[in-house]
Design an enzyme around this catalytic site. Sequence first.
Site, PDB file in Angstrom:
ATOM      1  N   THR A  37       5.008   0.353  -2.135  1.00  0.00           N
ATOM      2  CA  THR A  37       5.649  -0.696  -3.004  1.00  0.00           C
ATOM      3  C   THR A  37       5.154  -0.408  -4.446  1.00  0.00           C
ATOM      4  OG1 THR A  37       5.073  -1.915  -1.246  1.00  0.00           O
ATOM      5  CG2 THR A  37       6.037  -2.903  -3.166  1.00  0.00           C
ATOM      6  N   LYS A  56      -3.867   7.244  -3.920  1.00  0.00           N
ATOM      7  CA  LYS A  56      -2.436   6.020  -4.318  1.00  0.00           C
ATOM      8  C   LYS A  56      -2.557   5.788  -5.915  1.00  0.00           C
ATOM      9  CE  LYS A  56      -0.438   2.103  -2.200  1.00  0.00           C
ATOM     10  NZ  LYS A  56      -0.756   1.064  -1.135  1.00  0.00           N
ATOM     11  N   ASP A 158       3.573  -8.608   3.396  1.00  0.00           N
ATOM     12  CA  ASP A 158       4.525  -7.515   3.670  1.00  0.00           C
ATOM     13  C   ASP A 158       4.061  -6.711   4.876  1.00  0.00           C
ATOM     14  OD1 ASP A 158       6.842  -6.259   3.222  1.00  0.00           O
ATOM     15  OD2 ASP A 158       5.987  -4.944   1.527  1.00  0.00           O
TER      16      ASP A 158
HETATM   17  P1  AMP Z   1       1.941   2.212   1.322  1.00  0.00           P
HETATM   18  O1  AMP Z   1       2.037   2.164  -0.295  1.00  0.00           O
HETATM   19  O2  AMP Z   1       0.439   1.735   1.464  1.00  0.00           O
HETATM   20  O3  AMP Z   1       2.942   1.390   1.880  1.00  0.00           O
HETATM   21  O4  AMP Z   1       1.984   3.485   1.669  1.00  0.00           O
HETATM   22  C1  AMP Z   1       3.091   4.414   1.652  1.00  0.00           C
HETATM   23  C2  AMP Z   1       3.121   5.523   2.646  1.00  0.00           C
HETATM   24  O5  AMP Z   1       2.062   6.203   2.081  1.00  0.00           O
HETATM   25  C3  AMP Z   1       2.578   5.129   4.016  1.00  0.00           C
HETATM   26  O6  AMP Z   1       3.521   4.584   4.881  1.00  0.00           O
HETATM   27  C4  AMP Z   1       2.037   6.299   4.406  1.00  0.00           C
HETATM   28  O7  AMP Z   1       2.987   7.165   4.948  1.00  0.00           O
HETATM   29  C5  AMP Z   1       1.328   6.892   3.365  1.00  0.00           C
HETATM   30  N1  AMP Z   1      -0.005   6.367   3.251  1.00  0.00           N
HETATM   31  C6  AMP Z   1      -0.583   5.283   2.518  1.00  0.00           C
HETATM   32  N2  AMP Z   1      -1.809   5.108   2.685  1.00  0.00           N
HETATM   33  C7  AMP Z   1      -2.211   6.149   3.353  1.00  0.00           C
HETATM   34  C8  AMP Z   1      -3.467   6.809   3.850  1.00  0.00           C
HETATM   35  N3  AMP Z   1      -4.447   6.140   3.786  1.00  0.00           N
HETATM   36  N4  AMP Z   1      -3.398   7.832   4.631  1.00  0.00           N
HETATM   37  C9  AMP Z   1      -2.213   8.447   4.922  1.00  0.00           C
HETATM   38  N5  AMP Z   1      -1.140   8.160   4.290  1.00  0.00           N
HETATM   39  C10 AMP Z   1      -1.008   7.099   3.753  1.00  0.00           C
END
Ligand code: AMP
Length: 325
Positions: A37, A56, A158
């Site tokens: 997001t 991130k 969410d």
């Molecule tokens: P999020 O912003 O946390 O919804 O992350 C978006 C997408 O990034 C997720 O659906 C995963 O595919 C990938 N992702 C997020 N956090 C991780 C993590 N700690 N390890 C691996 N993939 C991640």
Amino acid sequence: MATLQHQQKPAAPMTTTSGGARAMDLYEKLEKVGEGTYGKVYKAREKATGRIVALKKTRLPEDDEGVPPTAMREVSLLRMLSQDPHVVRLLDLKQGQNKEGQTILYLVFEYMDTDLKKFIRGYRANHEKIPAHIVKILMYQLCKGVSFIHGHGVLHRDLKPHNLLMDRKTTALKIADLGLSRSFTVPLKKYTHEILTLWYRAPEVLLGATHYSTPVDIWSVGCIFAELITNTALFPGDSEVQQLMHIFKLLGTPNEEVWPGVSKLPNWHVYPQWKPSKLETLVPGLDADGYDLLEKMLQYEPMKRISAKKALEHPYFNGVNKEQY
Ligand code: AMP
């Protein structure tokens, strides 16, 4: 209760490094693994240790100098919550700036090799059901994580398969994309303009309730439970009205009798009158205890919905080796 509002002292803030380049010298970006997001997520290697992490990148609200204290407090709380085995662990936090001079926060998380969306998709592609005992342990871990965050006065708001991260080998499940929603203002659309999914959104939120609480997450957990059984989303709406219609068509149009106060909610209209269908028909393939739990999660009246803590004691989880999770 609200999103990431503190009811107890958060963990001490992590040290941050100014200057994006310097911070990012510590990690080698390997590949983009997802888009959340709030921004892109990269698989990266910590240069000093070789450890694989998820990086991130989060842009802070514009016009702010540095990291706003509210954001820092939220991040500290996030780190505290991430001590739970069912919440993805926040390992570090780095602050930097992009070319335009905007403050960027790099959140460094433990790396997880898949998410529940991909996991379900894999089974669906093979026309296979997820084995009943796997559904059960995934649901148990989900309820455990949700119970933990709710116990700390935090709503996720969410929950969806996409942000439930998993370890393929151990089927460990961890909640991701927690919060940051106060100071990072929840967008209607992702920064990529991809529309946020409404499929897991509770009816009180869709109907415009402003005072909602932990039951909104339980609704999402119920939707995820049904999806784990059938491999397809239970209520796949693509607008708020459509989303409500999907729910009403399957569970029956709510009224004052099943949900006192529903007709006073801001977005309430006169809707077509649908009769409820049986969960056994909507979600075939669950056992009797499973239906009972699912029904308790998908109650229209938020206060009647089972809590995550209570769900953990439900007979559906009797066969689970609870020590293990
Ligand atoms: P999020 O912003 O946390 O919804 O992350 C978006 C997408 O990034 C997720 O659906 C995963 O595919 C990938 N992702 C997020 N956090 C991780 C993590 N700690 N390890 C691996 N993939 C991640």
